[in-house]
Design a protein around this motif. Structure first.
Motif, PDB file in Angstrom:
ATOM      1  N   LYS A 127       1.098 -43.740   7.174  1.00  0.00           N
ATOM      2  CA  LYS A 127       0.471 -43.496   5.878  1.00  0.00           C
ATOM      3  C   LYS A 127       1.432 -43.686   4.705  1.00  0.00           C
ATOM      4  O   LYS A 127       1.008 -43.614   3.544  1.00  0.00           O
ATOM      5  CB  LYS A 127      -0.094 -42.071   5.832  1.00  0.00           C
ATOM      6  N   ASN A 129       4.783 -46.163   3.429  1.00  0.00           N
ATOM      7  CA  ASN A 129       5.681 -47.294   3.663  1.00  0.00           C
ATOM      8  C   ASN A 129       7.120 -46.905   3.364  1.00  0.00           C
ATOM      9  O   ASN A 129       7.388 -46.243   2.359  1.00  0.00           O
ATOM     10  CB  ASN A 129       5.307 -48.479   2.760  1.00  0.00           C
ATOM     11  N   ALA A 259      -3.508 -44.720   2.849  1.00  0.00           N
ATOM     12  CA  ALA A 259      -3.710 -45.837   3.775  1.00  0.00           C
ATOM     13  C   ALA A 259      -3.892 -47.152   3.015  1.00  0.00           C
ATOM     14  O   ALA A 259      -3.368 -48.202   3.411  1.00  0.00           O
ATOM     15  CB  ALA A 259      -4.922 -45.563   4.667  1.00  0.00           C
ATOM     16  N   LYS A 260      -4.636 -47.086   1.907  1.00  0.00           N
ATOM     17  CA  LYS A 260      -4.835 -48.301   1.097  1.00  0.00           C
ATOM     18  C   LYS A 260      -3.509 -48.813   0.544  1.00  0.00           C
ATOM     19  O   LYS A 260      -3.273 -50.016   0.478  1.00  0.00           O
ATOM     20  CB  LYS A 260      -5.812 -48.005  -0.050  1.00  0.00           C
ATOM     21  N   ARG A 263      -1.509 -50.766   3.039  1.00  0.00           N
ATOM     22  CA  ARG A 263      -2.026 -52.125   3.258  1.00  0.00           C
ATOM     23  C   ARG A 263      -1.833 -53.025   2.043  1.00  0.00           C
ATOM     24  O   ARG A 263      -1.537 -54.213   2.185  1.00  0.00           O
ATOM     25  CB  ARG A 263      -3.520 -52.066   3.605  1.00  0.00           C
ATOM     26  N   GLU A 264      -2.018 -52.457   0.839  1.00  0.00           N
ATOM     27  CA  GLU A 264      -2.107 -53.312  -0.347  1.00  0.00           C
ATOM     28  C   GLU A 264      -1.041 -53.032  -1.413  1.00  0.00           C
ATOM     29  O   GLU A 264      -1.031 -53.699  -2.449  1.00  0.00           O
ATOM     30  CB  GLU A 264      -3.498 -53.160  -0.967  1.00  0.00           C
ATOM     31  N   ASN A 265      -0.183 -52.044  -1.179  1.00  0.00           N
ATOM     32  CA  ASN A 265       0.899 -51.726  -2.119  1.00  0.00           C
ATOM     33  C   ASN A 265       0.378 -51.538  -3.549  1.00  0.00           C
ATOM     34  O   ASN A 265       0.770 -52.226  -4.485  1.00  0.00           O
ATOM     35  CB  ASN A 265       1.979 -52.825  -2.092  1.00  0.00           C
TER      36      ASN A 265
END
Length: 355
Positions: A127, A129, A259-260, A263-265
């Protein structure tokens, strides 16, 4: 007939065992979210297992090993300035549990009511990075505020959450008793309501709008419909309504945006609020009650050179050294005010950095 009866009886017993096993599994699954956030063997209570009273004001504070002296100063300031009974929930990681207990039990704080809760960092797996630009903002305890209803403190209708770089000069009961607007799960200090003394801090690049926290180049951020010039808020001090938090599934909403981002920074720790503030800004946008600005006079850690008028600091109910320059390190401003509440570590492991 006797043989058949024995077989039927055996099958019946087997069915009962299977049913009980399924029931146990379902019950365990229902409690799994709480177990995944806290490690049960890490929970320890102070004051000889004294029970939490209905009249106790619950205060949640995180205490990492490297910043333990800051958390102790916060606790001391709350305890010393409150007329009401306070129950402290001190959330930490395994390596600091023993040290926190020693710090408390060998000082004047041994009289406080408290419970140490061990946070399970594995709940954050996948969850968050890794980001080396500001690693301190990725510390697992920065995300404890996302999981308030799962900390095993459901017997409280609301709680007060405080960062460890805070000093409370007023009676915390006043903040706790704030009237939350209908449908609001929390109360924060809006960056629109900064005292006039904060104008000097704006000049050194303080972020006060959503533009400083979210990456508006990303389509998913623009689709939120949040004006980038909308005022942000600081989640380092807030009051939470636990029932409303659960009802609105705030934790799941926060995890969704975590979570988003993986995936998408959509935001990063290179931006103003790191990775813990943006999800709260998104989930609580225009859905929170505002705190009296004097209950969150902040940004004292934003610059090592910018001083506030003494009169303003004296009137403040709460002072927050958010920013890079913490009062247990050097340089930092208004160290004398913070040190008034600092209690030296009886074991000598935590020491102040001074010139």
């Amino acid at each position: 007939m006797f043989y058949i009866s024995r077989v039927n009886r055996g099958l019946l017993i087997l069915l009962i065992i299977v049913a009980l096993a399924l029931l146990y599994k379902n019950t365990r699954l229902q409690t799994l979210p709480k177990d995944s956030v806290l490690k049960k063997d890490g929970a320890k209570t102070g004051v000889e297992d004294e029970k939490v009273s209905d009249t106790d004001i619950p205060v949640v504070i995180c205490a990492s090993e490297e910043r333990i002296g800051g958390a102790i100063a916060t606790i001391n300031s709350v305890y010393s300035n409150s007329r009401a009974s306070i129950f402290f929930y001190i959330v930490t990681l395994r390596d600091a549990i023993k040290k926190i207990r020693e710090y408390i039990e060998k000082t004047k704080l041994r009289k406080i009511k408290y419970k140490i809760l061990e946070f399970n960092p594995m709940v954050l797996k996948g969850k968050v990075n890794p980001d080396s630009s500001r690693p301190e903002l990725l510390h697992p305890l920065n995300f404890v505020r996302f999981y308030l209803p799962l900390l095993g403190i459901e017997n409280h209708a609301r709680i007060v959450y405080l960062d460890d770089d805070v000093i409370v000069q007023g009676d915390i009961q006043e903040l706790y008793n704030i009237k939350l607007e209908a449908g609001h799960a929390a109360a924060f200090a809006s960056d629109c309501d900064l005292p006039p003394t904060h104008e000097m801090v704006r000049s050194v690049g303080m972020q006060t709008t959503y533009m400083g926290f979210l990456d508006y180049r990303k389509e998913e951020v623009r689709e939120l419909g949040i004006n980038p010039s909308d005022c942000s808020f600081n989640p380092g001090v807030f009051v939470a309504d636990i029932s409303e938090w659960k009802k609105q599934k705030i934790t799941k909403q926060l995890e969704k945006w975590m979570a988003k981002n993986v995936r998408e920074n959509l935001y990063s720790s290179a931006m103003a609020g790191g990775v813990a503030t943006p999800p709260m800004l998104i989930v609580f946008h225009e859905k929170y009650t505002t705190i009296d600005p004097m209950w969150h006079v902040r940004h004292l850690g934003w610059s090592p050179d910018t001083h506030y008028p003494r009169s303003s600091l004296k009137d403040a109910r709460l002072l927050h050294w958010n920013g890079r320059f913490k009062p247990w390190n050097y340089p930092c401003v208004h160290l004398d005010i913070w040190e008034k509440w600092f209690i030296p570590d009886p074991t000598g492991r935590f020491t102040l950095v001074r010139p």
